[in-house]
Motif scaffolding. Structure first.
Motif, PDB file in Angstrom:
ATOM      1  N   LYS A  94      54.158  47.235  -2.241  1.00  0.00           N
ATOM      2  CA  LYS A  94      54.531  48.367  -3.111  1.00  0.00           C
ATOM      3  C   LYS A  94      53.317  49.235  -3.428  1.00  0.00           C
ATOM      4  N   LEU A  95      52.164  48.606  -3.614  1.00  0.00           N
ATOM      5  CA  LEU A  95      50.958  49.369  -3.891  1.00  0.00           C
ATOM      6  C   LEU A  95      50.531  50.160  -2.649  1.00  0.00           C
ATOM      7  N   GLN A  96      50.725  49.579  -1.469  1.00  0.00           N
ATOM      8  CA  GLN A  96      50.421  50.291  -0.233  1.00  0.00           C
ATOM      9  C   GLN A  96      51.276  51.546  -0.111  1.00  0.00           C
ATOM     10  N   VAL A  97      52.555  51.412  -0.399  1.00  0.00           N
ATOM     11  CA  VAL A  97      53.469  52.562  -0.322  1.00  0.00           C
ATOM     12  C   VAL A  97      53.055  53.628  -1.332  1.00  0.00           C
ATOM     13  N   PHE A  98      52.733  53.203  -2.551  1.00  0.00           N
ATOM     14  CA  PHE A  98      52.311  54.149  -3.585  1.00  0.00           C
ATOM     15  C   PHE A  98      51.035  54.887  -3.167  1.00  0.00           C
ATOM     16  N   LEU A  99      50.047  54.154  -2.673  1.00  0.00           N
ATOM     17  CA  LEU A  99      48.789  54.780  -2.271  1.00  0.00           C
ATOM     18  C   LEU A  99      48.973  55.692  -1.063  1.00  0.00           C
TER      19      LEU A  99
END
Length: 164
Positions: A94-99
């Motif tokens: 999820k953090l990868q998608v956000f970044l």
């Protein structure tokens, strides 16, 4: 039914990309070859008969600005934007998608800002009559071209991000 929905969507996505990409590739190739021919001819004439092309540097400046303007959208279309993601793969999904979204939006904002500044620089150059040194070629069209290239790049980057 001949093909499922994802392939149809992919075909439509590729279709608009080709319609945008092909004219830019052709224009870029023509401009690079014109610049190459100008540089070779200027160097040859300077060396052989000691008579360079008058204003070759002025022509080169203007041509280079148009090459840069064409290059921005092509970089976005080919996915050649710089993003350093060496540590990204160690983060949760999820953090990868956000970044990934954040970096794309930052790119859109930066390209839109460059388009805005180039447009207003073009207006100022036109109002002041800013020109090249020898041939008095106006700078305003160069600024307009860069503004158009950056603006189109921002739109393409945003459309590609929304399509994912």
């Amino acid at each position: 039914m001949t093909s499922p929905l994802p392939e149809d969507t992919s075909a439509r996505s590729t279709d608009w990309r080709k319609r945008v990409e092909v004219p830019f590739v052709i224009a870029g190739a023509v401009l690079v070859f014109v610049l190459m021919g100008l540089s070779v001819a200027d160097a040859f004439l300077r060396s052989v008969i000691n008579s360079p092309i008058f204003g070759a540097n002025d022509y080169a400046q203007i041509i280079l600005s148009f090459i840069v303007a064409v290059s921005f959208p092509l970089c976005v279309l080919s996915g050649r934007l710089i993003a350093i993601d060496t540590l990204l793969r160690y983060f949760p999904g999820k953090l990868q998608v956000f970044l990934d979204w954040a970096s794309s939006l930052l790119g859109v904002v930066m390209l839109a800002y460059l388009a805005w500044r180039a447009f207003f620089n073009a207006l100022e150059a036109a109002s002041f009559g800013e020109t090249t040194l020898l041939l008095q070629l106006p700078y305003a069209p160069s600024y307009y071209a860069v503004a158009l290239g950056c603006g189109l790049s921002a739109m393409v980057l945003l459309l590609e991000r929304l399509a994912k």
